[in-house]
Design an enzyme around this catalytic site. Structure first.
Site, PDB file in Angstrom:
ATOM      1  N   TYR A 106       0.859  -1.181   0.000  1.00  0.00           N
ATOM      2  CA  TYR A 106       0.000   0.000   0.000  1.00  0.00           C
ATOM      3  C   TYR A 106       0.896   1.232   0.000  1.00  0.00           C
ATOM      4  O   TYR A 106       1.956   1.223  -0.611  1.00  0.00           O
ATOM      5  CB  TYR A 106      -1.011  -0.041   1.154  1.00  0.00           C
ATOM      6  CG  TYR A 106      -2.187   0.846   0.823  1.00  0.00           C
ATOM      7  CD1 TYR A 106      -2.984   0.574  -0.304  1.00  0.00           C
ATOM      8  CD2 TYR A 106      -2.479   1.974   1.565  1.00  0.00           C
ATOM      9  CE1 TYR A 106      -4.017   1.409  -0.662  1.00  0.00           C
ATOM     10  CE2 TYR A 106      -3.524   2.811   1.218  1.00  0.00           C
ATOM     11  CZ  TYR A 106      -4.295   2.526   0.102  1.00  0.00           C
ATOM     12  OH  TYR A 106      -5.312   3.368  -0.254  1.00  0.00           O
ATOM     13  N   ARG A 158      -8.732  10.350  -8.604  1.00  0.00           N
ATOM     14  CA  ARG A 158      -7.855  11.053  -7.653  1.00  0.00           C
ATOM     15  C   ARG A 158      -7.097  10.020  -6.844  1.00  0.00           C
ATOM     16  O   ARG A 158      -7.388   9.767  -5.684  1.00  0.00           O
ATOM     17  CB  ARG A 158      -8.680  11.974  -6.737  1.00  0.00           C
ATOM     18  CG  ARG A 158      -7.833  12.961  -5.928  1.00  0.00           C
ATOM     19  CD  ARG A 158      -8.553  13.415  -4.682  1.00  0.00           C
ATOM     20  NE  ARG A 158      -8.856  12.324  -3.772  1.00  0.00           N
ATOM     21  CZ  ARG A 158      -7.994  11.806  -2.897  1.00  0.00           C
ATOM     22  NH1 ARG A 158      -6.757  12.266  -2.817  1.00  0.00           N
ATOM     23  NH2 ARG A 158      -8.359  10.815  -2.097  1.00  0.00           N
ATOM     24  N   LYS A 176      -6.099  -2.034  -0.715  1.00  0.00           N
ATOM     25  CA  LYS A 176      -6.990  -1.844   0.431  1.00  0.00           C
ATOM     26  C   LYS A 176      -7.548  -3.180   0.920  1.00  0.00           C
ATOM     27  O   LYS A 176      -7.587  -3.454   2.126  1.00  0.00           O
ATOM     28  CB  LYS A 176      -8.156  -0.928   0.044  1.00  0.00           C
ATOM     29  CG  LYS A 176      -7.808   0.535  -0.062  1.00  0.00           C
ATOM     30  CD  LYS A 176      -7.851   1.210   1.291  1.00  0.00           C
ATOM     31  CE  LYS A 176      -7.585   2.698   1.148  1.00  0.00           C
ATOM     32  NZ  LYS A 176      -7.626   3.421   2.428  1.00  0.00           N
ATOM     33  N   GLU A 247     -13.474   4.753  -2.969  1.00  0.00           N
ATOM     34  CA  GLU A 247     -12.058   5.033  -2.719  1.00  0.00           C
ATOM     35  C   GLU A 247     -11.463   5.870  -3.853  1.00  0.00           C
ATOM     36  O   GLU A 247     -11.589   5.527  -5.038  1.00  0.00           O
ATOM     37  CB  GLU A 247     -11.287   3.717  -2.589  1.00  0.00           C
ATOM     38  CG  GLU A 247      -9.846   3.875  -2.174  1.00  0.00           C
ATOM     39  CD  GLU A 247      -9.687   4.353  -0.744  1.00  0.00           C
ATOM     40  OE1 GLU A 247      -8.676   5.020  -0.461  1.00  0.00           O
ATOM     41  OE2 GLU A 247     -10.555   4.057   0.096  1.00  0.00           O
ATOM     42  N   ASP A 248     -10.819   6.966  -3.493  1.00  0.00           N
ATOM     43  CA  ASP A 248     -10.052   7.798  -4.426  1.00  0.00           C
ATOM     44  C   ASP A 248     -10.887   8.316  -5.591  1.00  0.00           C
ATOM     45  O   ASP A 248     -10.444   8.361  -6.742  1.00  0.00           O
ATOM     46  CB  ASP A 248      -8.814   7.043  -4.926  1.00  0.00           C
ATOM     47  CG  ASP A 248      -7.707   7.014  -3.876  1.00  0.00           C
ATOM     48  OD1 ASP A 248      -7.930   7.520  -2.769  1.00  0.00           O
ATOM     49  OD2 ASP A 248      -6.628   6.481  -4.166  1.00  0.00           O
ATOM     50  N   ASP A 270     -13.662   6.137   2.419  1.00  0.00           N
ATOM     51  CA  ASP A 270     -12.538   6.097   3.348  1.00  0.00           C
ATOM     52  C   ASP A 270     -11.742   7.389   3.334  1.00  0.00           C
ATOM     53  O   ASP A 270     -11.199   7.803   4.358  1.00  0.00           O
ATOM     54  CB  ASP A 270     -11.628   4.912   3.006  1.00  0.00           C
ATOM     55  CG  ASP A 270     -10.528   4.721   4.036  1.00  0.00           C
ATOM     56  OD1 ASP A 270     -10.847   4.645   5.233  1.00  0.00           O
ATOM     57  OD2 ASP A 270      -9.345   4.679   3.645  1.00  0.00           O
ATOM     58  N   ASN A 410       0.049  11.734   1.105  1.00  0.00           N
ATOM     59  CA  ASN A 410       0.913  10.690   0.583  1.00  0.00           C
ATOM     60  C   ASN A 410       0.724  10.614  -0.926  1.00  0.00           C
ATOM     61  O   ASN A 410      -0.240  11.161  -1.457  1.00  0.00           O
ATOM     62  CB  ASN A 410       0.641   9.341   1.272  1.00  0.00           C
ATOM     63  CG  ASN A 410      -0.816   8.915   1.174  1.00  0.00           C
ATOM     64  OD1 ASN A 410      -1.382   8.840   0.101  1.00  0.00           O
ATOM     65  ND2 ASN A 410      -1.428   8.637   2.326  1.00  0.00           N
ATOM     66  N   ASN A 454      -2.260   6.402   9.354  1.00  0.00           N
ATOM     67  CA  ASN A 454      -2.676   5.658   8.175  1.00  0.00           C
ATOM     68  C   ASN A 454      -4.082   5.121   8.370  1.00  0.00           C
ATOM     69  O   ASN A 454      -4.412   4.585   9.428  1.00  0.00           O
ATOM     70  CB  ASN A 454      -1.699   4.494   7.926  1.00  0.00           C
ATOM     71  CG  ASN A 454      -1.854   3.892   6.564  1.00  0.00           C
ATOM     72  OD1 ASN A 454      -2.916   3.394   6.204  1.00  0.00           O
ATOM     73  ND2 ASN A 454      -0.783   3.923   5.776  1.00  0.00           N
TER      74      ASN A 454
END
Length: 549
Positions: A106, A158, A176, A247-248, A270, A410, A454
């Protein structure tokens, strides 16, 4: 607690594939660990060398080979190959070496892996659902051969702080879900990674001959929403009760999708809610050092997207729990974006920023905002590498005896500052958390051990608790209790060395405790299936996969 290596009872020898077919099934393969009796019964004689190895010896061999590889991307590829070959061994390696392996599967390595995904792609893991599949998404989901309780899905717009990586973003849901299994014991057969390939606006990818996704501009507007809605509807029909983690997704999609679905199905984002909970837990830990109350803090965010507003929203709820009114709590949280301090008189503010647009004269620069607002904590979530300059850190140290500095962006290249910079420019007084891993720092005879804020401290436990009890929704209260549970597991020894989070090797203990707290909320809120068990801890542990042969 050990459970069978498969979600369903392990097939009897007469029902299992034999010979090469068995060795090519990663869910059943043991490699050189097959016993003499199994080799005879399953037609494996001749396919394996004579010596029978223990799982522990296999783990040691994997780690020895891994440490010889030249760089982290090569290690990422090698671990993927192991995952595709022998799933139980892969997860045993991760569980037994979590400090070393998590940064490889990850953050930060997954960012580079996504950038290079078309070059390193080997075997499918998860489902790629493309815009050209509209009208038949249910058919694609039905191709998935396993029962599924948890989906992590991205549209790749993203990815971390790297932007639009399109279908290359598959590395994120795969990573994940690996952490769900390793850190919280959700069986890997219950996990489904999905990429919604709606195209990409990344010119470099559109012109890359090895790009794996659709060569078209992104869907937008009603066509995009209809595509996502078809996916969500089909997923719920194909896998009844499945929990979906977004996610993202980019800000303009993330907030809208979360608000659209969160009150009708078990779904969460998340980047908004998990990030919020882990940051709030870090604040709770920091306040154990300072002795202050959360309600007395002033928090300044560098960033005004889904992470910043998600954290701020949860902080507001926690401040209200300490007695502030909503207006008072909101006023203690401030955002800085690319145009400066978010203030009420600024035109064109997007909806998610409006709650934190206060009456205040415009301030263009982050350092000037610090000098004006005098925050006790700064939280970086803008993916602007080096934004916490020496002047910023020195100013925070001048305003606060123990300044709270969270550089949460990150991968590492996007971190607002390094751990060494945070400690050096505050004279070792910073209470520091990071989004990417940093080595311990020696300063003036003391060793500081920074730990990542994290999301893997939070989302695996939330997912375990919610799926274990069949939660019908995932609520903000669940993330609040997760933050409290995480903070309570930070020891005095941790705090003494500058660590605001528990050591990562404790992650399964952390996830189990969070899962217990989440399940209690679900049962108390009437959101769980059936009656609450008499022993919640035992109930949660009974649901946890332990990778063994």
């Amino acid at each position: 607690m050990n459970v069978p290596a498969r979600a369903n009872p392990r097939p009897q020898p007469s029902e299992m594939p034999r010979g090469l077919a068995l060795l090519r099934d990663p869910l059943l393969n043991k490699g050189t660990a097959f016993t003499e009796q199994e080799r005879d019964a399953l037609g494996l004689r001749g396919f394996l060398p004579a010596h029978v190895f223990s799982m522990q010896t296999q783990v040691e061999r994997v780690m020895a080979n891994l440490r010889e590889l030249p760089n982290d991307l090569a290690k990422y590829v090698a671990l993927n190959e192991l995952h595709d070959r022998n799933e139980a061994l892969f997860f045993r390696v991760v569980c037994d070496n979590i400090d070393e392996i998590q940064p490889l599967i990850y953050t930060p390595t997954v960012g580079l892996a996504c950038q290079r995904f078309g070059y390193i792609f080997q075997r499918p893991r998860g489902l790629f659902i493309a815009a050209c599949d509209r009208g038949r998404i249910a058919e694609l989901l039905a191709n998935w051969p396993y029962s599924t309780k948890l989906i992590v899905v991205t549209d790749g717009e993203r990815i971390l702080g790297l932007g639009d990586l399109g279908a290359n973003g598959m590395g994120i849901p795969v990573g994940k879900l690996s952490l769900y299994s390793a850190c919280a014991g959700i069986h890997p057969e219950l996990c489904l990674p999905v990429v919604l390939d709606v195209g990409t606006n990344n010119e470099a990818l559109l012109n890359d001959p090895y790009y794996i996704g659709m060569r078209q501009r992104r869907l937008s507007g009603a066509a995009y929403d209809e595509f996502v809605d078809e996916f969500v509807t089909a997923a719920r029909e194909t896998f009844p009760g499945v929990m979906i983690q977004f996610e993202d997704f980019a800000n303009h999609s993330a907030f809208r999708l979360l608000h659209k679905y969160r009150d009708i199905i078990p779904v969460f984002n998340d980047d908004i809610q998990g990030t919020a909970a882990v940051a709030l837990a870090g604040l709770f830990s920091a306040l154990r050092v300072t002795g202050g109350k959360l309600a007395d803090q002033t928090v300044l965010f560098l960033g005004a997207g889904e992470a910043a507003t998600g954290i701020a929203d949860l902080i507001v709820s926690a401040m209200m729990a300490e007695g502030l009114t909503e207006a008072e709590a909101v006023r203690r949280n401030w955002l800085v974006d690319s145009r400066g301090l978010v203030v009420k008189d600024r035109a064109g503010l997007t909806e998610h920023k409006l709650r934190y647009a206060h009456d205040q004269a415009p301030i263009e620069h982050f350092l000037a905002a610090i000098n004006t607002l005098k925050p006790t904590a700064i939280i970086g979530v803008a993916a602007v590498g080096g934004a916490f300059t020496p002047e910023v850190l020195q100013t925070m140290a001048g305003l606060n005896e123990r300044p709270i500095v969270f550089a949460l962006s990150n991968p590492t290249s996007k971190a607002e500052c390094s751990a060494e910079e945070a400690y050096r420019h505050t004279g070792g007084r910073a209470l520091f958390a990071c989004g990417s891993p940093f080595d311990p720092v020696k300063l003036d005879g003391k060793t500081f051990v920074p730990r990542q804020g994290n999301n893997s401290y939070i989302f695996p436990g939330v997912g375990l608790g919610a799926t274990a009890c069949g939660a019908r929704l995932v609520t903000d209260e669940m993330f609040m209790v997760a933050a409290h549970a995480l903070a309570q597991l930070v020891s005095q020894e941790d705090l003494a060395q500058g660590s605001l989070y528990p050591a990562l090797p404790r992650i399964r203990e952390v996830s189990a405790r969070i899962a217990e707290a989440v399940a209690v909320v679900a049962y108390n809120s009437g959101l769980a299936t059936g009656h609450a068990p008499n022993d919640m801890a035992a109930f949660i542990h009974s649901k946890m996969y332990d990778p063994q042969y």
